[in-house]
Every structure is written in structure tokens, then in C-alpha cells.
Design a protein around this motif. Sequence first.
Motif, PDB file in Angstrom:
ATOM      1  N   GLY A  70      38.936  36.445  40.690  1.00 18.28           N
ATOM      2  CA  GLY A  70      37.553  36.716  41.028  1.00 18.28           C
ATOM      3  C   GLY A  70      37.094  35.735  42.087  1.00 18.28           C
ATOM      4  O   GLY A  70      37.497  34.578  42.087  1.00 18.28           O
ATOM      5  N   SER A  71      36.290  36.225  43.014  1.00 18.46           N
ATOM      6  CA  SER A  71      35.792  35.386  44.089  1.00 18.46           C
ATOM      7  C   SER A  71      34.453  35.932  44.555  1.00 18.46           C
ATOM      8  O   SER A  71      34.402  37.022  45.127  1.00 18.46           O
ATOM      9  CB  SER A  71      36.789  35.388  45.253  1.00 18.46           C
ATOM     10  N   GLU A  72      33.394  35.190  44.300  1.00 15.37           N
ATOM     11  CA  GLU A  72      32.044  35.591  44.679  1.00 15.37           C
ATOM     12  C   GLU A  72      31.731  36.995  44.182  1.00 15.37           C
ATOM     13  O   GLU A  72      31.699  37.227  42.995  1.00 15.37           O
ATOM     14  CB  GLU A  72      31.838  35.457  46.184  1.00 15.37           C
ATOM     15  N   ARG A  73      31.596  37.959  45.073  1.00 14.00           N
ATOM     16  CA  ARG A  73      31.238  39.329  44.686  1.00 14.00           C
ATOM     17  C   ARG A  73      32.447  40.226  44.470  1.00 14.00           C
ATOM     18  O   ARG A  73      32.305  41.391  44.124  1.00 14.00           O
ATOM     19  CB  ARG A  73      30.339  39.959  45.764  1.00 14.00           C
ATOM     20  N   PHE A  74      33.645  39.690  44.689  1.00 12.41           N
ATOM     21  CA  PHE A  74      34.867  40.495  44.610  1.00 12.41           C
ATOM     22  C   PHE A  74      35.695  40.096  43.394  1.00 12.41           C
ATOM     23  O   PHE A  74      35.779  38.925  43.043  1.00 12.41           O
ATOM     24  CB  PHE A  74      35.716  40.293  45.864  1.00 12.41           C
ATOM     25  N   SER A  75      36.335  41.096  42.777  1.00 15.30           N
ATOM     26  CA  SER A  75      37.320  40.808  41.741  1.00 15.30           C
ATOM     27  C   SER A  75      38.466  41.790  41.897  1.00 15.30           C
ATOM     28  O   SER A  75      38.309  42.880  42.455  1.00 15.30           O
ATOM     29  CB  SER A  75      36.704  40.887  40.345  1.00 15.30           C
ATOM     30  N   LEU A  76      39.640  41.373  41.436  1.00 15.07           N
ATOM     31  CA  LEU A  76      40.836  42.202  41.522  1.00 15.07           C
ATOM     32  C   LEU A  76      41.616  42.018  40.235  1.00 15.07           C
ATOM     33  O   LEU A  76      41.853  40.882  39.804  1.00 15.07           O
ATOM     34  CB  LEU A  76      41.686  41.770  42.722  1.00 15.07           C
ATOM     35  N   TYR A  77      41.985  43.133  39.610  1.00 13.97           N
ATOM     36  CA  TYR A  77      42.810  43.095  38.405  1.00 13.97           C
ATOM     37  C   TYR A  77      44.042  43.953  38.633  1.00 13.97           C
ATOM     38  O   TYR A  77      43.941  45.121  38.992  1.00 13.97           O
ATOM     39  CB  TYR A  77      42.050  43.604  37.171  1.00 13.97           C
ATOM     40  N   ASP A  78      45.224  43.368  38.427  1.00 12.08           N
ATOM     41  CA  ASP A  78      46.500  44.065  38.604  1.00 12.08           C
ATOM     42  C   ASP A  78      47.044  44.459  37.240  1.00 12.08           C
ATOM     43  O   ASP A  78      47.463  43.604  36.456  1.00 12.08           O
ATOM     44  CB  ASP A  78      47.487  43.153  39.339  1.00 12.08           C
ATOM     45  N   ASP A  79      47.026  45.744  36.945  1.00  6.85           N
ATOM     46  CA  ASP A  79      47.569  46.272  35.697  1.00  6.85           C
ATOM     47  C   ASP A  79      49.012  46.695  35.961  1.00  6.85           C
ATOM     48  O   ASP A  79      49.276  47.834  36.328  1.00  6.85           O
ATOM     49  CB  ASP A  79      46.723  47.446  35.217  1.00  6.85           C
ATOM     50  N   THR A  80      49.940  45.755  35.793  1.00  2.00           N
ATOM     51  CA  THR A  80      51.341  46.016  36.129  1.00  2.00           C
ATOM     52  C   THR A  80      51.976  47.069  35.226  1.00  2.00           C
ATOM     53  O   THR A  80      52.893  47.764  35.651  1.00  2.00           O
ATOM     54  CB  THR A  80      52.170  44.717  36.079  1.00  2.00           C
ATOM     55  N   SER A  81      51.490  47.229  33.999  1.00  2.00           N
ATOM     56  CA  SER A  81      52.065  48.248  33.112  1.00  2.00           C
ATOM     57  C   SER A  81      51.742  49.657  33.597  1.00  2.00           C
ATOM     58  O   SER A  81      52.500  50.596  33.354  1.00  2.00           O
ATOM     59  CB  SER A  81      51.601  48.055  31.675  1.00  2.00           C
ATOM     60  N   ALA A  82      50.626  49.817  34.305  1.00  2.00           N
ATOM     61  CA  ALA A  82      50.226  51.129  34.842  1.00  2.00           C
ATOM     62  C   ALA A  82      50.492  51.244  36.340  1.00  2.00           C
ATOM     63  O   ALA A  82      50.289  52.302  36.925  1.00  2.00           O
ATOM     64  CB  ALA A  82      48.748  51.375  34.571  1.00  2.00           C
ATOM     65  N   ALA A  83      50.953  50.154  36.982  1.00  2.00           N
ATOM     66  CA  ALA A  83      51.203  50.109  38.435  1.00  2.00           C
ATOM     67  C   ALA A  83      49.955  50.492  39.233  1.00  2.00           C
ATOM     68  O   ALA A  83      50.006  51.299  40.150  1.00  2.00           O
ATOM     69  CB  ALA A  83      52.392  50.972  38.824  1.00  2.00           C
ATOM     70  N   VAL A  84      48.833  49.889  38.855  1.00  2.00           N
ATOM     71  CA  VAL A  84      47.576  50.061  39.588  1.00  2.00           C
ATOM     72  C   VAL A  84      46.859  48.717  39.655  1.00  2.00           C
ATOM     73  O   VAL A  84      47.050  47.865  38.790  1.00  2.00           O
ATOM     74  CB  VAL A  84      46.620  51.106  38.949  1.00  2.00           C
ATOM     75  N   PHE A  85      46.067  48.533  40.707  1.00  2.00           N
ATOM     76  CA  PHE A  85      45.159  47.393  40.705  1.00  2.00           C
ATOM     77  C   PHE A  85      43.780  47.887  41.097  1.00  2.00           C
ATOM     78  O   PHE A  85      43.634  48.860  41.829  1.00  2.00           O
ATOM     79  CB  PHE A  85      45.653  46.220  41.558  1.00  2.00           C
TER      80      PHE A  85
END
Length: 124
Positions: A70-85
Motif C-alpha cells: 500500500g502506498s498513499e492512495r494506491f494498493s496492490l494485492y497479488d493473489d498467487t493462488s488465483a493468478a490475479v492481482f
Amino acid sequence: MKIIWTFTLLMIPGVLSSIRVTGYSGGGVSITCRYDRGYTDKDKYFCRGQPVTCSDLIKTDKKNGEKWVGSERFSLYDDTSAAVFTVTIRDLTEQDSGTYRCAVDISGNIDSYTEVKLKVVTGE
């Protein structure tokens, strides 16, 4: 009223696609990016600009085992089990309108990415 639009992107090496996303000023958007299962151990990032000058807004660091950043207004989550972020942008303003990249960092090769054109409008 805050509205979140969610879009799913398919990322295949060598294939460039482009989507348009509309969000509302003061609200947020979530962008779900699919990638090849062979890239689960690669860094994922979201940047703004054209391919050569795209500056990272948020990026995972697989060396440190990061799946969520997470950074300021942005966040990123990598769900490796589903191969999506999923990238989330909060508190949108009209200045956020522009071209972005939803990408996988493939060392030694051209990164796999999908172009995202974001338009932020005012209104309910």
C-alpha cells in the motif's frame, strides 16, 4: 456517493490489450489483472505513462515475500493462488485521468502488461 468499478484484464505475453475505465471524483476504482500462472513468482506493478516512461506507482517485492503493498492512495494485492492481482486507487481526482499499465516484471524480457485508460468524471 462513492462508486467502485471493477474490471478484469487478461495479461498474455506478447499480447497488448487496452481497456477504458471510468471512475468518479472522490470515489475509487479496483482493477483486477490476470496473469499467466508461470509468473506467480514475478513482481507485479502499476505505473502511469507510456511504456518507455511509465513510472511505478506501486510494486510488489517478491524477494521480501510481499503479496500486498500500500502506498498513499494506491494498493496492490497479488493473489498467487488465483493468478490475479488487484490494484485499488482511492480518492480519485480529475488529475488521475490518463494512461496506466497493469504489468508483470519479467526480467530479461519485455514486461507483460495491459494498458489502462482511466477517465475520472465529477458527478453522482
